[in-house]
Design a protein around this motif. Sequence first.
Motif, PDB file in Angstrom:
ATOM      1  N   ASP A 105     -11.857   2.265 -11.411  1.00 19.35           N
ATOM      2  CA  ASP A 105     -10.434   2.499 -11.676  1.00 19.35           C
ATOM      3  C   ASP A 105      -9.645   2.196 -10.395  1.00 19.35           C
ATOM      4  O   ASP A 105     -10.215   1.864  -9.353  1.00 19.35           O
ATOM      5  N   GLN A 106      -8.329   2.305 -10.503  1.00 18.21           N
ATOM      6  CA  GLN A 106      -7.448   1.938  -9.400  1.00 18.21           C
ATOM      7  C   GLN A 106      -7.794   2.701  -8.127  1.00 18.21           C
ATOM      8  O   GLN A 106      -7.788   2.156  -7.036  1.00 18.21           O
ATOM      9  N   ARG A 107      -8.137   3.974  -8.305  1.00 22.58           N
ATOM     10  CA  ARG A 107      -8.425   4.802  -7.140  1.00 22.58           C
ATOM     11  C   ARG A 107      -9.725   4.366  -6.464  1.00 22.58           C
ATOM     12  O   ARG A 107      -9.797   4.265  -5.240  1.00 22.58           O
ATOM     13  N   GLN A 110      -8.988   1.274  -4.470  1.00 21.27           N
ATOM     14  CA  GLN A 110      -8.248   1.518  -3.227  1.00 21.27           C
ATOM     15  C   GLN A 110      -9.164   2.150  -2.180  1.00 21.27           C
ATOM     16  O   GLN A 110      -9.126   1.794  -1.003  1.00 21.27           O
TER      17      GLN A 110
END
Length: 119
Positions: A105-107, A110
């Motif tokens: 996922d995006q997290r 990052q």
Amino acid sequence: MRKASIVLLISIVALFFAGCSKDPERMTDAELGLTAQQSGGRRVFHIYCIGCHPAYSSHGNKGPGLKGIFKRPYLPSGMTSTDEHVVDTILHGRNMMPQFGNQLDQRDLQDLLAYLHTL
Ligand code: HEC
């Protein structure tokens, strides 16, 4: 007395160098000085990437070693080392590298990027 302090000094210097040569892969997040986000990224890396990419070596396994990946101007493919190019490889894969777009996922992404910047 003097002799003792020389011995002490030599031991300290020896310990210092032993610390420096310690394999970063065996070091804790704290020893590596990672932030919470970078530690999160290290966990993601250990789950998805380490099987093919050594983190602290420029010698590859199935994929290229990622040591200093963002410190060099070019990625192994010859593209410039930007977040954009690395994210693109992670999301969509590249030749023999599988894609991870459905698993991260995006997290995670990052965090992973933050960790890759420490290598
Ligand atoms: C099954 C093995 C495999 C796994 C798992 C894998 N990779 Fe790769 N990776 C490769 C191969 C092979 C290449 C070389 C691709 C090529 O031909 O350019 C590569 C290339 C790369 C590159 C360099 C891209 C470039 O432009 O040169 C990066 C950065 C990278 N991988 C990051 C990751 C990250 C981060 C993960 C975990 C999410 C990961 N890889 C998981 C095999 C893998």
